[in-house]
Write an enzyme that holds these catalytic residues in place. Structure first.
Site, mmCIF file in Angstrom:
data_model
loop_
_atom_site.group_PDB
_atom_site.id
_atom_site.type_symbol
_atom_site.label_atom_id
_atom_site.label_comp_id
_atom_site.label_asym_id
_atom_site.label_seq_id
_atom_site.Cartn_x
_atom_site.Cartn_y
_atom_site.Cartn_z
ATOM 1 N N CYS A 214 0.868 -1.191 0.000
ATOM 2 C CA CYS A 214 0.000 0.000 0.000
ATOM 3 C C CYS A 214 0.899 1.234 0.000
ATOM 4 C CB CYS A 214 -0.977 -0.026 1.183
ATOM 5 S SG CYS A 214 -0.203 0.002 2.813
ATOM 6 N N ASN B 162 2.336 1.409 4.288
ATOM 7 C CA ASN B 162 2.641 0.132 4.964
ATOM 8 C C ASN B 162 2.384 0.226 6.473
ATOM 9 O OD1 ASN B 162 5.536 -2.062 5.449
ATOM 10 N ND2 ASN B 162 3.427 -2.623 5.139
ATOM 11 N N CYS C 159 -1.383 0.846 7.388
ATOM 12 C CA CYS C 159 -2.829 0.597 7.550
ATOM 13 C C CYS C 159 -3.279 -0.663 6.810
ATOM 14 C CB CYS C 159 -3.651 1.794 7.063
ATOM 15 S SG CYS C 159 -3.401 3.303 8.030
ATOM 16 N N ARG C 160 -3.303 -0.620 5.475
ATOM 17 C CA ARG C 160 -3.906 -1.711 4.709
ATOM 18 C C ARG C 160 -3.007 -2.923 4.547
ATOM 19 N NH1 ARG C 160 -5.284 2.150 -0.197
ATOM 20 N NH2 ARG C 160 -3.349 3.014 0.654
ATOM 21 N N SER C 161 -1.770 -2.723 4.036
ATOM 22 C CA SER C 161 -0.948 -3.910 3.739
ATOM 23 C C SER C 161 -0.517 -4.693 4.988
ATOM 24 C CB SER C 161 0.253 -3.550 2.845
ATOM 25 O OG SER C 161 1.098 -2.602 3.438
ATOM 26 N N ASP D 234 -8.306 3.911 1.011
ATOM 27 C CA ASP D 234 -7.294 4.347 1.976
ATOM 28 C C ASP D 234 -8.013 4.856 3.232
ATOM 29 O OD1 ASP D 234 -5.404 5.663 3.435
ATOM 30 O OD2 ASP D 234 -4.556 6.773 1.746
#
Ligand code: 4NP
Length: 150
Positions: free
Chosen positions: A7, A10, A12-14, A124
């Protein structure tokens, strides 16, 4: 299968994507997989995941607290079979660094695993407060589909 989740930050999402896929592999006792994550930016290099990602992971018994942010690097194309990005800007940023057709072919939007051909983005969640639950369940669906397809 060696999978890198990518993301922007690195944090939040990934990190959630990495934690969820690892948990599913462990629950199914599947071996031979390697899972890591990275960010296209260096904004948060060395930092632990965002508290809100840690909290939603913890809610579903996934501990991501030992992860640390790192930036994506071109050598990741050699280390990984699959580079799964969260949104179209990650997709463009990573593809731009590919130096061969083979490397470029490793880059895929993660949601295309569970919603083929739709090119959906994982939104995001960084600037809002309520996107983390939705991100979690999108990634949960995508990770189940990744395992089913490999
Ligand atoms: P991520 O979220 O890409 O899911 O880790 C973000 C984290 C940090 C920023 C943006 C998105 N930022 O602009 O610092």
């Amino acid at each position: 299968m060696k999978v890198l989740m990518v993301c922007l930050g690195n944090i939040c999402r990934s990190p959630l994507a990495e934690g969820i896929l690892k948990a599913k592999l462990e629950a199914r006792a599947l071996t031979g997989w390697e899972v890591d994550s990275a960010g296209t930016s260096h904004y948060h290099s060395g930092n632990p995941p965002d508290d809100r990602s840690v909290a939603v992971g913890k809610k579903y018994s996934i501990d991501i607290t030992d992860q640390r942010s790192r930036q994506f690097r071109s050598t990741d194309f050699d280390r990984f079979d699959l580079i799964l990005v969260m949104d179209s800007s990650n997709y463009n940023d990573v593809k731009r660094l590919a130096t061969s057709e083979q490397d470029a072919g490793k880059v895929k939007l993660i949601m295309n695993y569970c919603a083929p051909g739709q090119n959906q983005n994982i939104p995001d969640p960084y600037w809002g407060d309520d996107g983390f639950e939705e991100v979690y369940w999108m990634l949960d669906a995508a990770c189940s589909a990744i395992i089913a397809n490999h």
